[in-house]
Design a protein around this motif. Structure first.
Motif, short mmCIF file in Angstrom:
data_model
loop_
_atom_site.label_atom_id
_atom_site.label_comp_id
_atom_site.label_asym_id
_atom_site.label_seq_id
_atom_site.Cartn_x
_atom_site.Cartn_y
_atom_site.Cartn_z
N GLU A 68 -9.40 3.51 -3.51
CA GLU A 68 -9.06 4.24 -2.27
C GLU A 68 -10.18 4.14 -1.24
OE1 GLU A 68 -8.11 8.10 -3.84
OE2 GLU A 68 -6.05 7.51 -4.33
N GLU A 69 -11.44 4.25 -1.69
CA GLU A 69 -12.57 4.13 -0.76
C GLU A 69 -12.62 2.74 -0.13
OE1 GLU A 69 -15.99 5.01 -3.16
OE2 GLU A 69 -15.50 7.16 -3.28
N THR A 70 -12.37 1.71 -0.93
CA THR A 70 -12.40 0.35 -0.41
C THR A 70 -11.28 0.14 0.60
OG1 THR A 70 -13.37 -0.43 -2.49
CG2 THR A 70 -12.40 -2.10 -1.04
N TRP A 71 -10.10 0.68 0.29
CA TRP A 71 -8.95 0.58 1.21
C TRP A 71 -9.29 1.21 2.56
CZ3 TRP A 71 -3.84 -1.26 0.43
CH2 TRP A 71 -2.95 -0.96 1.45
N GLU A 72 -9.81 2.45 2.49
CA GLU A 72 -10.13 3.17 3.73
C GLU A 72 -11.25 2.49 4.51
OE1 GLU A 72 -10.91 7.10 2.27
OE2 GLU A 72 -8.81 7.42 1.72
N ARG A 73 -12.26 2.01 3.82
CA ARG A 73 -13.38 1.33 4.48
C ARG A 73 -12.90 0.04 5.13
NH1 ARG A 73 -17.41 -2.24 2.67
NH2 ARG A 73 -16.60 -2.10 0.56
N ALA A 74 -12.04 -0.70 4.45
CA ALA A 74 -11.51 -1.95 5.01
C ALA A 74 -10.71 -1.66 6.27
CB ALA A 74 -10.65 -2.67 3.98
N ASP A 75 -9.89 -0.63 6.23
CA ASP A 75 -9.11 -0.27 7.42
C ASP A 75 -10.02 0.13 8.58
OD1 ASP A 75 -6.63 -0.83 6.42
OD2 ASP A 75 -6.01 1.25 6.13
N ARG A 76 -11.05 0.95 8.30
CA ARG A 76 -11.97 1.39 9.36
C ARG A 76 -12.69 0.20 9.99
NH1 ARG A 76 -13.54 5.27 5.68
NH2 ARG A 76 -15.44 4.13 5.28
N GLU A 77 -13.22 -0.66 9.14
CA GLU A 77 -13.99 -1.79 9.66
C GLU A 77 -13.11 -2.80 10.38
OE1 GLU A 77 -17.11 -3.47 7.35
OE2 GLU A 77 -17.64 -1.52 6.49
N ALA A 78 -11.89 -2.99 9.87
CA ALA A 78 -10.98 -3.92 10.56
C ALA A 78 -10.59 -3.36 11.92
CB ALA A 78 -9.73 -4.16 9.71
N ALA A 79 -10.39 -2.05 12.00
CA ALA A 79 -10.06 -1.43 13.28
C ALA A 79 -11.23 -1.54 14.25
CB ALA A 79 -9.69 0.04 13.07
N ALA A 80 -12.44 -1.39 13.74
CA ALA A 80 -13.62 -1.45 14.61
C ALA A 80 -13.94 -2.88 15.01
CB ALA A 80 -14.82 -0.83 13.89
N LEU A 81 -13.79 -3.83 14.07
CA LEU A 81 -14.19 -5.21 14.34
C LEU A 81 -13.03 -6.12 14.73
CD1 LEU A 81 -16.57 -5.66 11.28
CD2 LEU A 81 -17.21 -5.10 13.64
N GLY A 82 -11.82 -5.68 14.49
CA GLY A 82 -10.65 -6.51 14.79
C GLY A 82 -10.24 -7.40 13.63
N SER A 83 -11.13 -7.68 12.70
CA SER A 83 -10.84 -8.52 11.54
C SER A 83 -11.95 -8.32 10.53
CB SER A 83 -10.75 -9.99 11.94
OG SER A 83 -10.62 -10.79 10.78
N LEU A 84 -11.68 -8.66 9.28
CA LEU A 84 -12.72 -8.59 8.24
C LEU A 84 -13.30 -9.95 7.93
CD1 LEU A 84 -11.13 -6.08 5.70
CD2 LEU A 84 -12.76 -5.61 7.53
N GLY A 85 -12.90 -10.94 8.69
CA GLY A 85 -13.38 -12.30 8.45
C GLY A 85 -12.22 -13.26 8.58
N ASN A 86 -12.39 -14.47 8.02
CA ASN A 86 -11.29 -15.42 8.10
C ASN A 86 -11.23 -16.39 6.93
OD1 ASN A 86 -13.39 -17.08 8.67
ND2 ASN A 86 -12.85 -17.41 10.82
#
Length: 191
Positions: A68-86
């Motif tokens: 759950e923490e990883t899910w939430e952190r991924a969502d937060r960072e993707a929202a802030a950065l626009g993507s988590l990488g490629n």
């Protein structure tokens, strides 16, 4: 002579009575010791089961929190950065050792639940473990989608309702194991 024979009979009956009484006392004492040993073993088994169930639930709780923490952190960072990488390396960087983080402790705790039984508890534990595995697969799909931002990456698995179903299933399977354990531990004689 009649008094001598009567005395011998009386002595013989007294000896026979004493032997019978001794045999009956021995059997009663032996039965009491067996009953006590059985009661002590049942108590020991209940304690061991309780410890095994608690250990398994603790590992599963930690695993669920990490997912759950990883899910939430991924969502937060993707929202802030626009993507988590490629790249797939970015997916691996996000998930890293998560699939293996709890594997050893979870396997060891599951082994204890299976050994101490009964089968109903092992089955409930396996269902919880399966729900955690499914939730991790949902997390993997979510991270892959956030990394690659492609609609083809199991969109249904990354939607909020699907994740909510995974969380509800984990919670339900945990509650089912707790209920099963409660039933097993509350019975006077564990089987």
């Amino acid at each position: 002579m009649d008094q001598g024979i009567a005395a011998l009979w009386a002595a013989g009956l007294g000896i026979a009575g004493a032997i019978s009484s001794g045999v009956l006392s021995f059997r009663a004492g032996r039965r009491q010791v067996q009953d006590q040993a059985s009661a002590e073993h049942a108590h020991w088994l209940r304690q061991q089961r309780q410890e095994a169930y608690i250990a398994f639930l603790s590992v599963c709780d930690a695993h669920q929190r990490k997912i759950e923490e990883t899910w939430e952190r991924a969502d937060r960072e993707a929202a802030a950065l626009g993507s988590l990488g490629n790249t797939d390396e970015d997916v691996h960087a996000w998930l890293g050792m998560l699939p293996f983080l709890f594997e050893s402790a979870e396997r060891q705790a599951m082994d204890r639940v299976e050994m101490l039984g009964p089968p109903a508890a092992a089955e409930a534990a396996w269902k919880l473990d399966e729900a955690l595995g499914d939730a991790f697969q949902d997390l993997r799909a979510r991270v892959e989608w956030l990394v690659h931002q492609s609609g083809a990456a199991r969109v249904e698995a990354v939607s909020g309702p699907h994740w909510l179903r995974s969380q509800v299933r984990m919670t339900d399977m945990r509650a089912a194991l707790v209920e099963c354990a409660r039933d097993i531990l509350s019975t006077p004689k564990s089987t």
